[in-house]
Design an enzyme around this catalytic site. Sequence first.
Site, PDB file in Angstrom:
ATOM      1  N   SER A 160      -3.265  -6.632  13.372  1.00 20.09           N
ATOM      2  CA  SER A 160      -2.231  -7.161  14.252  1.00 20.09           C
ATOM      3  C   SER A 160      -2.386  -6.521  15.624  1.00 20.09           C
ATOM      4  CB  SER A 160      -0.855  -6.847  13.687  1.00 20.09           C
ATOM      5  OG  SER A 160      -0.588  -5.470  13.853  1.00 20.09           O
ATOM      6  N   LYS A 161      -1.475  -6.920  16.500  1.00 26.16           N
ATOM      7  CA  LYS A 161      -1.503  -6.381  17.872  1.00 26.16           C
ATOM      8  C   LYS A 161      -1.436  -4.858  17.891  1.00 26.16           C
ATOM      9  CE  LYS A 161       0.455 -10.053  20.648  1.00 26.16           C
ATOM     10  NZ  LYS A 161       1.761 -10.648  20.658  1.00 26.16           N
ATOM     11  N   ARG A 162      -0.716  -4.334  16.916  1.00 24.25           N
ATOM     12  CA  ARG A 162      -0.586  -2.875  16.819  1.00 24.25           C
ATOM     13  C   ARG A 162      -1.927  -2.164  16.856  1.00 24.25           C
ATOM     14  NH1 ARG A 162       0.347  -0.820  12.136  1.00 24.25           N
ATOM     15  NH2 ARG A 162       0.258  -2.810  11.076  1.00 24.25           N
ATOM     16  N   HIS A 163      -2.950  -2.828  16.299  1.00 26.82           N
ATOM     17  CA  HIS A 163      -4.274  -2.207  16.228  1.00 26.82           C
ATOM     18  C   HIS A 163      -5.065  -2.395  17.514  1.00 26.82           C
ATOM     19  CE1 HIS A 163      -3.357  -3.144  11.897  1.00 26.82           C
ATOM     20  NE2 HIS A 163      -3.563  -1.854  11.872  1.00 26.82           N
ATOM     21  N   GLY A 164      -4.391  -2.925  18.518  1.00 27.64           N
ATOM     22  CA  GLY A 164      -5.088  -3.141  19.786  1.00 27.64           C
ATOM     23  C   GLY A 164      -5.903  -4.420  19.771  1.00 27.64           C
TER      24      GLY A 164
END
Length: 468
Positions: A238-242
């Site tokens: 997800s976006k969390r992982h960049g």
Amino acid sequence: MSKVKTRFPPSPTGHLHLGGARTALFNWLFARHHGGVFLLRFEDTDRERSRQEYVDSIREALEWLGLEWDEGPYFQMERLDVYREFADKLYREGKAYYCECPPELLEEKRKRALAEGRKPKYDGTCRDKDLGPGPGRVLRFKTPPVGTTVVEDLIRGPVAFDHQELDDFVIMRPDGIPTYQFAVVVDDLTMGITHVIRGDDHLSNTPKQILLFKALGAEPPKYAHVPMILGPDGSRLSKRHGALSILAYRDEGFLPQALRNYLVRLGWSYGDQEIFSLEEMIEKFDLSRVSKSPARFDPDKLLALNAHYIRQEPTEKLALEVLPFLKALGIEIREPQDPRFLKAVESVKPRARTLKEMAEMMRFYFVDEIEFDPKAADKFLKEDIAPVLERLIRELEALPEFKEETLETLFRSLAEEYQLKLKHIAQPVRVALTGRTVSPGLFEVMDILGKETVIKRLKRALDHIRGG
Ligand code: GLU
């Protein structure tokens, strides 16, 4: 086998991300490998969340990646008549029925089932009521209550689903808009799709879709469910992982061939080969080499691949590609094929991992006034080096030709004369010319900057040393 036909059917409810792009790439490669057709279809039946801007951005991202489609784009909202026709057929043949259960009641039953630890399923209240169409009524598919449907998955092998697990799911809503399950089947059927390659989050939909195909008297396509992509920490990417949208990677200075190469290796392998040209991908891609276990997103690997493709790119092309990134830094290049500019590009080409980085590395060539990195200036622009810099300026002014070899000879003789190591002169000069301690080769930099600018910057460094 009939001519291979694959599809990419995004819902235009967001930008194209890595997972979707990989699905598109696998479908595109599979079609190209078999000399087949790849089509694009927008599943825009979610009126609340579908947006034209996402249609545009998904198309732009696919085009940028070089995944051109041979057919479409189709839009499901333009095909409502087709779904209606197929829905009527199922209804007429007694394979679907109208249901008048109020949504609130269904919701209540659903909650109760969950609270009691049961899987929520439609209980069949209207199955035998023989209702006709009417306001507020949905059309449900009559799922055969007994038996199993086996998905012969091309990646995972056979996966069996007991019909007990399924229910009489909705295929048409009261507003005449089909559900995902139904629209996808009518489309895959009427568009002649032979292979459906998609994320394994859709595996549980597949038995329903196979049953619909059969109810419509058609042979379902072959299915291949690709394991999902995980972030470096093992949870779903997800976006969390960049992880960014595809266009955001473009805007960060990634090359499409790097991203494509990165994506093809997310879940597919060919021995230990890492680098694939487009032709090689097309030639070698097949579903039997798609991994059964999830792939992991590794941003460092993507950067390393991008650096590789930057090094591979012809300098004249790179010179054009870096322009928007220089522009973003306020640098306008009027003649990108000018030999001096090409040399500047060449000087950073071996080190830059993205075009953005490249522009930043090149910035010092074009600014009027260098900004010194304070640490670098404190360390290298000190009083003791001032006489050497002064002398260097005089020597440079007198130098008949301003070439890398001549410059190097000059530096060596100065180092000898002042009994310094070459680097003790080179580092202060580097800071004077580039503002930093790391840059392309010093003599290369001097050659590109030219005599006048070099002398100007050295004088400015002297001023800085003297507190200017
Ligand atoms: N619109 C669906 C999605 O974006 C397509 C799923 C499918 O390939 O059937 O997930």
